[in-house]
Design a protein around this motif. Structure first.
Motif, mmCIF file in Angstrom:
data_model
loop_
_atom_site.group_PDB
_atom_site.id
_atom_site.type_symbol
_atom_site.label_atom_id
_atom_site.label_comp_id
_atom_site.label_asym_id
_atom_site.label_seq_id
_atom_site.Cartn_x
_atom_site.Cartn_y
_atom_site.Cartn_z
ATOM 1 N N THR A 177 0.887 -1.356 -0.059
ATOM 2 C CA THR A 177 0.127 -0.027 -0.079
ATOM 3 C C THR A 177 1.041 1.297 -0.152
ATOM 4 O OG1 THR A 177 -0.112 0.199 2.565
ATOM 5 C CG2 THR A 177 -2.008 -1.359 1.287
ATOM 6 N N LEU A 178 0.487 2.302 -0.538
ATOM 7 C CA LEU A 178 1.030 3.699 -0.687
ATOM 8 C C LEU A 178 -0.020 4.713 0.043
ATOM 9 C CD1 LEU A 178 2.916 5.190 -3.651
ATOM 10 C CD2 LEU A 178 1.361 6.651 -2.009
ATOM 11 N N LYS A 179 0.402 4.955 1.491
ATOM 12 C CA LYS A 179 -0.656 5.858 1.786
ATOM 13 C C LYS A 179 -2.236 5.270 2.072
ATOM 14 C CE LYS A 179 0.045 10.129 2.927
ATOM 15 N NZ LYS A 179 0.063 11.644 2.780
ATOM 16 N N GLY A 180 -2.186 4.056 2.378
ATOM 17 C CA GLY A 180 -3.557 3.282 2.114
ATOM 18 C C GLY A 180 -3.850 2.660 0.876
ATOM 19 N N HIS A 181 -3.474 3.139 -0.036
ATOM 20 C CA HIS A 181 -3.887 2.603 -1.288
ATOM 21 C C HIS A 181 -3.274 1.199 -1.949
ATOM 22 C CE1 HIS A 181 -6.029 6.612 -2.731
ATOM 23 N NE2 HIS A 181 -5.112 6.985 -2.044
ATOM 24 N N PRO A 182 -3.840 0.373 -2.290
ATOM 25 C CA PRO A 182 -3.394 -0.908 -2.567
ATOM 26 C C PRO A 182 -2.663 -0.568 -4.039
ATOM 27 C CG PRO A 182 -5.663 -0.915 -2.900
ATOM 28 C CD PRO A 182 -5.437 0.355 -2.347
ATOM 29 N N VAL A 183 -1.182 -1.130 -4.140
ATOM 30 C CA VAL A 183 -0.835 -0.796 -5.360
ATOM 31 C C VAL A 183 0.504 -1.914 -5.738
ATOM 32 C CG1 VAL A 183 -0.817 1.843 -5.388
ATOM 33 C CG2 VAL A 183 1.258 0.458 -4.530
ATOM 34 N N LEU A 227 -4.310 -2.940 -18.944
ATOM 35 C CA LEU A 227 -4.742 -2.085 -17.716
ATOM 36 C C LEU A 227 -5.538 -1.010 -18.111
ATOM 37 C CD1 LEU A 227 -1.545 -1.819 -15.499
ATOM 38 C CD2 LEU A 227 -3.482 -3.110 -15.076
ATOM 39 N N ASP A 228 -5.179 -0.243 -19.057
ATOM 40 C CA ASP A 228 -5.863 1.008 -19.742
ATOM 41 C C ASP A 228 -7.417 0.358 -20.245
ATOM 42 O OD1 ASP A 228 -5.959 3.706 -20.894
ATOM 43 O OD2 ASP A 228 -6.131 2.536 -22.774
ATOM 44 N N ASP A 229 -7.259 -0.568 -20.928
ATOM 45 C CA ASP A 229 -8.656 -1.123 -21.386
ATOM 46 C C ASP A 229 -9.627 -1.534 -19.948
ATOM 47 O OD1 ASP A 229 -8.025 -1.078 -23.952
ATOM 48 O OD2 ASP A 229 -7.265 -3.528 -23.972
ATOM 49 N N ALA A 230 -9.020 -1.977 -18.927
ATOM 50 C CA ALA A 230 -9.744 -2.203 -17.617
ATOM 51 C C ALA A 230 -9.835 -0.932 -16.707
ATOM 52 C CB ALA A 230 -9.074 -3.363 -16.813
ATOM 53 N N GLY A 231 -9.362 0.179 -17.383
ATOM 54 C CA GLY A 231 -9.652 1.407 -16.557
ATOM 55 C C GLY A 231 -8.921 1.376 -15.305
ATOM 56 N N ILE A 232 -7.863 0.696 -15.221
ATOM 57 C CA ILE A 232 -6.990 0.710 -13.977
ATOM 58 C C ILE A 232 -5.796 1.718 -14.154
ATOM 59 C CG2 ILE A 232 -5.536 -0.929 -12.681
ATOM 60 C CD1 ILE A 232 -7.075 -3.136 -13.361
ATOM 61 N N PRO A 233 -5.489 2.505 -13.239
ATOM 62 C CA PRO A 233 -4.490 3.605 -13.550
ATOM 63 C C PRO A 233 -3.114 3.173 -13.219
ATOM 64 C CG PRO A 233 -5.843 4.168 -11.573
ATOM 65 C CD PRO A 233 -6.188 2.585 -11.935
ATOM 66 N N TYR A 234 -2.251 3.518 -14.254
ATOM 67 C CA TYR A 234 -0.811 3.177 -14.342
ATOM 68 C C TYR A 234 -0.082 4.433 -14.414
ATOM 69 C CZ TYR A 234 3.822 2.672 -16.673
ATOM 70 O OH TYR A 234 5.135 2.778 -17.144
ATOM 71 N N LEU A 235 0.685 4.663 -13.110
ATOM 72 C CA LEU A 235 1.552 5.844 -13.337
ATOM 73 C C LEU A 235 3.068 5.545 -13.381
ATOM 74 C CD1 LEU A 235 -1.003 6.484 -11.455
ATOM 75 C CD2 LEU A 235 0.284 7.890 -10.100
ATOM 76 N N SER A 236 3.655 6.499 -14.175
ATOM 77 C CA SER A 236 4.948 6.196 -14.433
ATOM 78 C C SER A 236 5.778 7.389 -13.977
ATOM 79 C CB SER A 236 5.039 6.342 -16.166
ATOM 80 O OG SER A 236 6.484 6.296 -16.226
ATOM 81 N N ILE A 237 6.810 6.795 -13.128
ATOM 82 C CA ILE A 237 7.711 8.032 -12.590
ATOM 83 C C ILE A 237 8.963 7.866 -13.111
ATOM 84 C CG2 ILE A 237 8.841 8.662 -10.416
ATOM 85 C CD1 ILE A 237 6.386 7.174 -8.742
ATOM 86 N N TRP A 290 -7.759 10.663 -6.696
ATOM 87 C CA TRP A 290 -8.713 11.257 -7.952
ATOM 88 C C TRP A 290 -8.957 10.125 -9.004
ATOM 89 C CZ3 TRP A 290 -11.332 15.648 -8.493
ATOM 90 C CH2 TRP A 290 -11.100 16.789 -7.602
ATOM 91 N N MET A 291 -7.779 9.577 -9.248
ATOM 92 C CA MET A 291 -8.263 8.434 -10.277
ATOM 93 C C MET A 291 -8.883 7.242 -10.119
ATOM 94 S SD MET A 291 -4.027 8.755 -11.777
ATOM 95 C CE MET A 291 -4.118 7.902 -13.193
ATOM 96 N N THR A 292 -8.830 6.822 -8.726
ATOM 97 C CA THR A 292 -9.680 5.679 -8.052
ATOM 98 C C THR A 292 -11.205 6.374 -7.756
ATOM 99 O OG1 THR A 292 -8.624 5.913 -5.920
ATOM 100 C CG2 THR A 292 -7.486 4.426 -8.060
ATOM 101 N N GLY A 293 -11.358 7.574 -7.549
ATOM 102 C CA GLY A 293 -12.862 7.977 -7.144
ATOM 103 C C GLY A 293 -12.978 8.151 -5.775
#
Length: 283
Positions: free
Chosen positions: A115-121, A188-198, A277-280
């Motif tokens: 998790t990242l600040k409570g967000h499962p990733v 992932l894009d088709d499923a609407g799951i966020p992908y963040l690139s750093i 924002w991306m996960t509502g």
């Protein structure tokens, strides 16, 4: 009047002492050239306190700075082989053996779930210390599997990129990883799951030409070198002088290739806010 006479004290030989400063106490900033006390640098997440230059950091420090405690490593059993029997100045298999003996068991990328600040990733961190984080078959496979894991779990996928490009020791097999990882990210894009690139310093070659620039949100650290070919190669090819700051994070943000340049000490909070924002999950 002998009491006014100052008695001479016998001088004893004093041993000349040499003060030795332990090596590694000070680090010279590559940008402003100032000397920085290493302990002070550790307190700023390896960012120069004088000019803000971001030093490269290792996988362990990156993981600690991004994730909540308790992350679990994924796909740690995968190891690079030597499919071509590659030998140049050093045999490829010998390089791999030395790196694994030195503790680099995750090859050039570490993939974890947590998790990242409570967000499962699912988080993948590329390791510059393993053959300049070059993308070989194992790196591509672990990145693909990471995307598949995020798809199965319905959680965000984050890749922290830094790389010199494709791994030449694996030839065409290395180049194939670009398409394989990109295809997994498309799912992932088709499923609407966020992908963040750093993107961190440096992100170049086949990595910048594939997954590093495919994020729903492309985030870069300040002054990171990001591009395909090096500036010198480009100048020699086009016979022109490149603009100031070309291929640096700020230049790419100004020209629409990077969405946001975020300092390292704010990166975790920024990613968490973006995921809200991306996960509502925002108010």
């Amino acid at each position: 009047m002998s009491w006014f006479i100052k008695k001479r004290q016998q001088k004893t030989a004093v041993e000349e002492r040499t003060v030795r400063v332990p090596e590694g106490l000070w680090v010279k900033c590559e940008a402003c050239r100032e000397l920085i006390y290493r302990a002070e640098l550790a307190n700023t997440r390896n960012v120069c306190p004088k000019c803000g230059y971001h030093f490269r950091i290792g996988v362990a420090e990156r993981l600690e700075s991004m994730m909540d405690p308790g992350s679990v490593e994924l796909f740690g059993n995968l190891r690079s082989g030597d499919p071509l029997g590659f030998v140049a100045t050093k045999p490829y298999k010998d390089q791999l053996k030395r790196l694994h003996e030195a503790g680099h068991d995750h090859d050039a990328v570490l993939v974890v779930e947590g998790t990242l600040k409570g967000h499962p990733v699912v988080l993948a961190i590329m390791d510059w210390d393993f053959l300049a984080a070059s993308m070989g078959s194992v790196v591509g496979e672990k990145l693909r599997l990471g995307a598949e894991r995020a798809l199965a779990q319905g959680c965000a996928y984050i890749i922290v990129s830094c790389s010199g490009g494709a791994r030449m020791q694996e030839g065409t097999l290395s180049l194939m990883q670009m398409a394989k990882v990109s295809a997994a990210l498309a799912r992932l894009d088709d499923a609407g799951i966020p992908y963040l690139s750093i993107l961190t310093d440096p992100t170049t070659g086949g990595v910048s030409a594939s997954h590093a620039m495919l994020g729903d949100l492309n985030i870069a650290e300040p002054k990171a070198l990001i591009g395909f070919a090096g500036p010198r190669v480009i100048e020699q090819t086009i016979k022109q002088t490149l603009p100031e700051g070309f291929q640096r994070s700020e230049f790419l943000q100004a020209h629409g290739m990077v969405d946001k340049v975020v300092p390292r000490d704010r990166l975790r909070d920024f990613v968490a806010t973006a995921l809200d924002w991306m996960t509502g999950g925002h108010d």
